[in-house]
Scaffold this motif. Structure first.
Motif, PDB file in Angstrom:
ATOM      1  N   VAL A 133       0.833  -1.198   0.000  1.00 21.53           N
ATOM      2  CA  VAL A 133       0.000   0.000   0.000  1.00 21.53           C
ATOM      3  C   VAL A 133       0.872   1.254   0.000  1.00 21.53           C
ATOM      4  N   ALA A 134       1.937   1.254   0.807  1.00 22.59           N
ATOM      5  CA  ALA A 134       2.797   2.431   0.891  1.00 22.59           C
ATOM      6  C   ALA A 134       3.497   2.699  -0.428  1.00 22.59           C
ATOM      7  N   ALA A 135       4.038   1.655  -1.045  1.00 23.15           N
ATOM      8  CA  ALA A 135       4.739   1.842  -2.315  1.00 23.15           C
ATOM      9  C   ALA A 135       3.778   2.306  -3.402  1.00 23.15           C
ATOM     10  N   GLY A 136       2.614   1.670  -3.465  1.00 25.97           N
ATOM     11  CA  GLY A 136       1.628   2.076  -4.464  1.00 25.97           C
ATOM     12  C   GLY A 136       1.117   3.476  -4.226  1.00 25.97           C
ATOM     13  N   THR A 137       0.876   3.802  -2.943  1.00 25.42           N
ATOM     14  CA  THR A 137       0.419   5.141  -2.603  1.00 25.42           C
ATOM     15  C   THR A 137       1.467   6.184  -2.976  1.00 25.42           C
ATOM     16  N   ALA A 138       2.726   5.888  -2.640  1.00 19.99           N
ATOM     17  CA  ALA A 138       3.793   6.840  -2.937  1.00 19.99           C
ATOM     18  C   ALA A 138       3.885   7.104  -4.433  1.00 19.99           C
ATOM     19  N   LEU A 139       4.011   6.036  -5.210  1.00 21.06           N
ATOM     20  CA  LEU A 139       4.221   6.212  -6.652  1.00 21.06           C
ATOM     21  C   LEU A 139       2.947   6.660  -7.363  1.00 21.06           C
ATOM     22  N   ALA A 258       1.655   5.060   5.587  1.00 20.47           N
ATOM     23  CA  ALA A 258       1.491   3.621   5.329  1.00 20.47           C
ATOM     24  C   ALA A 258       2.746   2.846   5.699  1.00 20.47           C
ATOM     25  N   PHE A 259       3.925   3.404   5.382  1.00 18.07           N
ATOM     26  CA  PHE A 259       5.168   2.749   5.776  1.00 18.07           C
ATOM     27  C   PHE A 259       5.298   2.661   7.298  1.00 18.07           C
ATOM     28  N   LEU A 260       4.906   3.713   7.998  1.00 19.13           N
ATOM     29  CA  LEU A 260       5.015   3.716   9.452  1.00 19.13           C
ATOM     30  C   LEU A 260       4.052   2.723  10.090  1.00 19.13           C
ATOM     31  N   TYR A 261       2.812   2.691   9.609  1.00 19.97           N
ATOM     32  CA  TYR A 261       1.825   1.779  10.189  1.00 19.97           C
ATOM     33  C   TYR A 261       2.226   0.315   9.992  1.00 19.97           C
ATOM     34  N   GLY A 262       2.900   0.002   8.882  1.00 14.00           N
ATOM     35  CA  GLY A 262       3.179  -1.388   8.523  1.00 14.00           C
ATOM     36  C   GLY A 262       3.717  -2.245   9.641  1.00 14.00           C
ATOM     37  N   PRO A 263       4.823  -1.873  10.301  1.00 16.10           N
ATOM     38  CA  PRO A 263       5.386  -2.732  11.339  1.00 16.10           C
ATOM     39  C   PRO A 263       4.860  -2.442  12.747  1.00 16.10           C
ATOM     40  N   MET A 264       3.979  -1.440  12.907  1.00 14.45           N
ATOM     41  CA  MET A 264       3.619  -1.025  14.258  1.00 14.45           C
ATOM     42  C   MET A 264       2.871  -2.095  15.040  1.00 14.45           C
ATOM     43  N   GLY A 308      -3.455  12.747   5.664  1.00 12.35           N
ATOM     44  CA  GLY A 308      -2.954  11.635   4.862  1.00 12.35           C
ATOM     45  C   GLY A 308      -2.016  10.747   5.643  1.00 12.35           C
ATOM     46  N   PHE A 309      -1.139  11.355   6.446  1.00 12.65           N
ATOM     47  CA  PHE A 309      -0.155  10.600   7.221  1.00 12.65           C
ATOM     48  C   PHE A 309      -0.816   9.770   8.320  1.00 12.65           C
ATOM     49  N   ILE A 310      -1.619  10.408   9.153  1.00 13.15           N
ATOM     50  CA  ILE A 310      -2.200   9.716  10.306  1.00 13.15           C
ATOM     51  C   ILE A 310      -3.352   8.807   9.895  1.00 13.15           C
ATOM     52  N   GLY A 311      -3.981   9.110   8.763  1.00 15.66           N
ATOM     53  CA  GLY A 311      -5.136   8.322   8.340  1.00 15.66           C
ATOM     54  C   GLY A 311      -4.811   7.109   7.499  1.00 15.66           C
ATOM     55  N   SER A 312      -3.535   6.718   7.387  1.00 16.96           N
ATOM     56  CA  SER A 312      -3.143   5.616   6.494  1.00 16.96           C
ATOM     57  C   SER A 312      -3.079   4.272   7.222  1.00 16.96           C
ATOM     58  N   SER A 313      -4.119   3.953   7.969  1.00 14.96           N
ATOM     59  CA  SER A 313      -4.123   2.727   8.776  1.00 14.96           C
ATOM     60  C   SER A 313      -4.763   1.538   8.071  1.00 14.96           C
ATOM     61  N   TYR A 314      -5.082   1.684   6.791  1.00 16.17           N
ATOM     62  CA  TYR A 314      -5.836   0.659   6.057  1.00 16.17           C
ATOM     63  C   TYR A 314      -5.280  -0.748   6.263  1.00 16.17           C
ATOM     64  N   ALA A 315      -3.974  -0.929   6.094  1.00 18.66           N
ATOM     65  CA  ALA A 315      -3.408  -2.281   6.115  1.00 18.66           C
ATOM     66  C   ALA A 315      -3.494  -2.914   7.493  1.00 18.66           C
ATOM     67  N   VAL A 316      -3.392  -2.121   8.561  1.00 23.53           N
ATOM     68  CA  VAL A 316      -3.463  -2.702   9.902  1.00 23.53           C
ATOM     69  C   VAL A 316      -4.905  -3.058  10.254  1.00 23.53           C
ATOM     70  N   ILE A 317      -5.872  -2.264   9.782  1.00 20.86           N
ATOM     71  CA  ILE A 317      -7.276  -2.656   9.954  1.00 20.86           C
ATOM     72  C   ILE A 317      -7.541  -3.947   9.186  1.00 20.86           C
ATOM     73  N   MET A 318      -7.027  -4.029   7.968  1.00 18.87           N
ATOM     74  CA  MET A 318      -7.174  -5.245   7.171  1.00 18.87           C
ATOM     75  C   MET A 318      -6.546  -6.439   7.885  1.00 18.87           C
ATOM     76  N   ALA A 319      -5.372  -6.256   8.477  1.00 18.52           N
ATOM     77  CA  ALA A 319      -4.704  -7.338   9.194  1.00 18.52           C
ATOM     78  C   ALA A 319      -5.503  -7.770  10.411  1.00 18.52           C
ATOM     79  N   HIS A 320      -6.154  -6.813  11.084  1.00 17.51           N
ATOM     80  CA  HIS A 320      -6.992  -7.143  12.236  1.00 17.51           C
ATOM     81  C   HIS A 320      -8.117  -8.087  11.820  1.00 17.51           C
ATOM     82  N   GLY A 321      -8.778  -7.757  10.696  1.00 17.16           N
ATOM     83  CA  GLY A 321      -9.833  -8.643  10.213  1.00 17.16           C
ATOM     84  C   GLY A 321      -9.297  -9.948   9.660  1.00 17.16           C
ATOM     85  N   ARG A 322      -8.163  -9.894   8.952  1.00 10.19           N
ATOM     86  CA  ARG A 322      -7.573 -11.101   8.366  1.00 10.19           C
ATOM     87  C   ARG A 322      -7.263 -12.142   9.429  1.00 10.19           C
ATOM     88  N   ALA A 323      -6.896 -11.702  10.629  1.00  9.06           N
ATOM     89  CA  ALA A 323      -6.545 -12.637  11.695  1.00  9.06           C
ATOM     90  C   ALA A 323      -7.718 -13.515  12.112  1.00  9.06           C
TER      91      ALA A 323
END
Length: 396
Positions: A133-139, A258-264, A308-323
């Motif tokens: 998500v971060a790479a796609g968002t950036a580019l 998105a990069f910051l949220y990834g490993p948090m 944009g910075f603080i609201g980029s939690s999409y992947a961690v919400i997705m991971a919460h549901g994926r679990a």
């Protein structure tokens, strides 16, 4: 790895297509005579078409695999939709083109997340998803900012969209050539199909996650993808080049977030308490913007970038549901979550378009105040619902 690389390229285009309107919206208003309501409908059409396709895409991923699903839909939808947009003569053509592009972009990220979910352990899912998500968002977002403004200056918005149509068809062909499907899961094609979605939605603790997923993407997507450009033009009279530079700052904020949220979630061993504070802060920033809708261009750009910075939690919400998802319904499960995210964003863009037109007739700043307030209230309510969710930490 070549297949993942091609999917990343497709995702860059998908992010581009949900972001470029902010740069060319002022030109579309002048050349085609479309106002805020029609622009909101066109942008909302992308998200609604994208959302509606998530359910059949989930079935197709589990039954046909990501290769054929992504290649066919992206080539026909994104390529055909960009061509239709380039030929538009009014609001109806823009809406139809955006809807077809959304149809084509629908399987791109989900196919990639499906591959991550099938090939890697669940604890790595948030990191891999956030990286994509971060790479796609950036580019994608950065490409849809200043570079898009320069392309429009050189070739016009119609010529630029025609080039994107060709690029989309080429990427679809590369997906068909390079991507390899993972082995099928036994039972994935033998269950109740769409009826299985109801059992997924009833999983313990899943509804609060869906509520936050539905609201969390509204503000970052809507502000970066549409309203930032018109706000800068209507409130401060900025032109295409300045808008391109300003939107680059928000795009950079979204990518960095998105990069910051990834490993948090792995650093803190929690997903709920990564998602909740971030989204509550996003709602607060939107409320602040609603209180000062005529802020200076510099302060406004800083607020856009912070959202944009603080609201980029999409992947961690997705991971919460994926679990919470069993392996045999991973495709449908992640697309159900994406359905709520994109459906919520689509409905929000239509609603905010109407609000901007209604309250901004006499003073554009007040129309944008209504837009910011809508995002703040919707996300605030979703955060309250999400409080009832059950945490799913990466390390149990």
């Amino acid at each position: 790895m070549a297949g993942i690389g091609v999917m990343a390229l497709a995702y860059v285009l998908s992010q581009f297509f949900r972001s470029f309107l902010a740069v060319i919206a002022p030109q579309l208003s002048v050349e085609l005579g479309v106002g805020p309501a029609e622009l909101g409908r066109a942008f909302g059409a992308w998200f609604l078409a994208f959302a509606i396709m998530q359910l059949p895409v989930g079935l197709a991923l589990d039954r046909l695999g990501p290769r054929r699903t992504a290649a066919a839909l992206f080539g026909l939808g994104a390529g055909g939709g960009a061509a239709l947009f380039a030929a538009a003569q009014g609001g109806t053509g823009l809406i139809a083109g955006m809807a077809l592009i959304g149809f084509g972009c629908a399987p791109v990220l989900m196919a990639t997340l499906y591959l991550f979910a099938r090939r890697y352990e669940p604890a790595r899912f948030a990191f891999l998803a956030s990286t994509m998500v971060a790479a796609g968002t950036a580019l994608g977002n950065l490409g849809a900012a200043a570079p898009m403004a320069m392309a429009v200056e050189a070739f016009g918005w119609r010529g630029s969209m025609g080039g994107l149509a060709v690029a989309s068809v080429v990427v679809a062909a590369l997906i068909l050539i390079a991507l390899r499907d993972p082995p099928r899961v036994e039972g994935a094609a033998d269950d109740a199909g769409l009826a299985e979605l109801f059992s997924i939605a009833r999983l313990p603790g899943f509804w609060p996650i869906l509520a936050l997923m539905a609201a969390s993407y509204m503000a970052p997507a809507g502000l970066r993808g549409l309203w930032m450009g018109p706000w800068l033009a209507d409130v401060h009279g900025l032109g295409d080049e300045a808008i391109g530079v300003a939107t680059t700052w928000m795009a950079a904020g979204m990518a960095a977030g998105a990069f910051l949220y990834g490993p948090m979630d792995r650093w803190l061993n929690t997903r709920k308490w990564v998602n909740l504070p971030g989204n509550a802060a996003t709602a607060a920033l939107c409320a602040l913007f609603a209180a000062i809708p005529a802020a200076s261009a510099g302060l406004g750009t800083a607020l856009f970038a912070a959202i944009g910075f603080i609201g980029s939690s999409y992947a961690v919400i997705m991971a919460h549901g994926r679990a919470l998802l069993p392996a045999r319904v991973v495709g449908r499960g992640v697309t159900l979550m994406n359905f709520t995210a994109m459906g919520g964003a689509g409905l929000a863009q239509i609603a905010t378009g109407e609000l901007a037109a209604l309250y901004g007739a006499a003073d554009p700043a007040q129309g944008y105040a209504a837009v910011f307030a809508f995002y703040a209230a919707t996300l605030g309510v979703a955060c309250l619902v999400y409080l009832a969710s059950r945490d799913a930490p990466p390390r149990g």
